[in-house]
Design an enzyme around this catalytic site. Sequence first.
Site, short mmCIF file in Angstrom:
data_model
loop_
_atom_site.label_atom_id
_atom_site.label_comp_id
_atom_site.label_asym_id
_atom_site.label_seq_id
_atom_site.Cartn_x
_atom_site.Cartn_y
_atom_site.Cartn_z
N ASP A 47 -6.97 -4.74 0.16
CA ASP A 47 -6.82 -5.52 -1.06
C ASP A 47 -5.38 -5.43 -1.61
O ASP A 47 -4.82 -4.34 -1.73
CB ASP A 47 -7.82 -5.00 -2.11
CG ASP A 47 -8.07 -6.00 -3.22
OD1 ASP A 47 -7.11 -6.67 -3.66
OD2 ASP A 47 -9.22 -6.11 -3.66
N THR A 87 -8.99 -11.72 -6.44
CA THR A 87 -9.72 -11.10 -5.34
C THR A 87 -10.97 -11.88 -4.89
O THR A 87 -11.05 -12.30 -3.73
CB THR A 87 -10.13 -9.66 -5.73
OG1 THR A 87 -8.92 -8.93 -5.93
CG2 THR A 87 -10.95 -8.99 -4.65
N ASP A 135 -6.21 -10.36 0.44
CA ASP A 135 -6.61 -11.48 -0.40
C ASP A 135 -5.43 -12.10 -1.17
O ASP A 135 -5.42 -13.29 -1.44
CB ASP A 135 -7.71 -11.04 -1.39
CG ASP A 135 -7.40 -9.70 -2.05
OD1 ASP A 135 -6.40 -9.04 -1.67
OD2 ASP A 135 -8.16 -9.29 -2.95
ZN LIG Z 1 -6.14 -6.77 -8.18
#
Ligand SMILES: [Zn+2]
Length: 486
Positions: A45, A81, A247
């Site tokens: 992430d 996200t 992402d």
């Molecule tokens: Zn974030």
Amino acid sequence: MLRQSSTLKMTWKLLWVPFLLAAWALPTTSSLHPDQPKVLLVAFDGFRWDYLYKVPTPHFHSVMKYGVHVKQVTNIFITKTYPNFYTMVTGLFAESHGIVSNDMFDPVLNKSFSLDHMDIYDSEFWEAATPIWITNQRAGHSSGAAMWPGTDVKIHGTFPTRYMPYNQSIPFEERVAKIIEWFTSKEPINLGLLYWEDPDDMGHHLGPDSPLMGTVISDIDNKLGYLIKMLKKAKLWGTLNLIITSDHGMTQCSEERIIELDQYLDRDHYVLIDQSPVAAILPKEGEFDEVYETLAHAHPNLTVYKREEIPERWHYRYNRRIQPIIAVADQGWHVVQNKSEDFMLGNHGYDNALPEMHPIFLAQGPAFRKNFTKESMNSTDLYPLLCHLLDITATPHNGSFQKVQDLLRSAAPRTTPDGKSTTPLHGRTKPKEYEQEESYAYFIGVSLGSILVIIFFVIFIKHLVRSQMPDVGAVHPEIVQPLLHA
Ligand SMILES: [Zn+2]
Ligand SMILES: *[C@@H]1O[C@H](CO)[C@@H](O)[C@H](O)[C@H]1NC(C)=O
Ligand SMILES: *[C@@H]1O[C@H](CO)[C@@H](O)[C@H](O)[C@H]1NC(C)=O
Ligand SMILES: *[C@@H]1O[C@H](CO)[C@@H](O)[C@H](O)[C@H]1NC(C)=O
Ligand SMILES: *[C@@H]1O[C@H](CO)[C@@H](O)[C@H](O)[C@H]1NC(C)=O
Ligand SMILES: *[C@@H]1O[C@H](CO)[C@@H](O)[C@H](O)[C@H]1NC(C)=O
Ligand SMILES: *[C@@H]1O[C@H](CO)[C@@H](O)[C@H](O)[C@H]1NC(C)=O
Ligand SMILES: *[C@@H]1O[C@H](CO)[C@@H](O)[C@H](O)[C@H]1NC(C)=O
């Protein structure tokens, strides 16, 4: 007693021969189908595209050298996200897959979706699309997900074949162990999805420009190294297609760049559904014009749109969960209602045309070219690429397989728009026929191996018969049969 034990010793010694041969032949059998589609999609992430160059990242660079690398991936607006994770597995823009933000309100369902409270488990928010794990399962395969956003939500009545309920405290190593267990189980998955929360968490906390981010990125590189080590140990490395992506990126914020809505708007006139950097505003009954007019002229670093005026290129308009007014902050600016609210040194969510919002994209495996760099791609193209790798039929989407086909080694000679036929540039790329010859060679190798194993079994059985052991019949089936089955 003495005689018996020496014969047993001899039996054990001989047992080793076919066993070793079988052990030698077995790994070859698994390469009998080099085209057997296996895909592991890994997302770290908030891994911005240029973090790769901030500190040494040898494991990432090894994947680039022996695989492919896309420098600029245009993800989808808003660069948050959940919208982007759902795009990766559906190929759809947010307005079409319905996860338009981490925090949403659906006026028809009269329900809220919020990442802050992990209030995300209402199936209805997800069912405008069908994620790839379900399509893969409908095609008769098995999918496994280790904390990938949305994979522990029941969608169209289904979960991934194997999954872990989301729990941020579960260490990376445990997630890797699960994925490997599923890929190597009796009924193996062919699609694995693996998620890790960093460097997003630390990026928000420290800000991407902090020198301390170097340690965070090194740690992610070590995690990738660990994953590769475990894949090698499980003999999956080389047969599995590994894709590493993210992402979104991250940009530096500052307390000098705060836009405080309370300075301009009366809280009684609207509901703030989503805050920063894209404020989603639902005006109260009869207050639309006043809220819009006030906000439109509020701050030079805040661009305000009525839903129907949101720029076409964002594909962020046709969904009731997109609020009637959205206010988009310039890069590095932070929107709050009141300055007393929490503030973060790093954030994302801004215009997806901004390079700082872009994620990484690397891949290595039998399907991918080696040492190949591509300038750019759209993140919507990942989904058709995954479907191609898994050999399943894609559901309708907004991507294009043609645009990413050049990442693959078996890319058939293509015809360019100007009519010229192009062949892949790299010498390592083999046309399909060669791959098939390769698999004949494997087949012959395995056949010879199997014949040798059988010959040794015959010798072994003859030896047992000659040894005239009274209990030979009892020993024989127990020990030999599992080997015959292997
Ligand atoms: Zn974030
Ligand atoms: C929407 O839900 C809220 C409670 O969450 C309720 O108070 C309200 O009446 C509902 N509105 C409609 C139109 O059903
Ligand atoms: C999450 O994992 C941690 C560490 O294994 C555990 O202590 C905790 O109970 C788990 N939480 C939930 C909600 O399962
Ligand atoms: C903020 O607005 C000012 C004035 O319009 C502009 O000069 C500046 O470039 C903007 N900042 C960003 C990050 O776009
Ligand atoms: C903003 O926060 C300050 C400090 O907590 C408070 O005094 C003020 O009333 C708040 N403003 C509004 C409009 O709520
Ligand atoms: C990878 O490609 C680059 C140029 O694209 C070349 O300079 C380099 O030597 C290649 N490395 C390997 C290991 O093939
Ligand atoms: C991304 O998609 C747009 C159309 O939505 C297209 O114009 C553009 O060329 C694509 N970019 C790449 C790198 O394929
Ligand atoms: C994206 O794909 C969906 C499903 O095919 C379609 O309904 C939608 O119109 C597409 N959006 C764009 C901008 O092409």
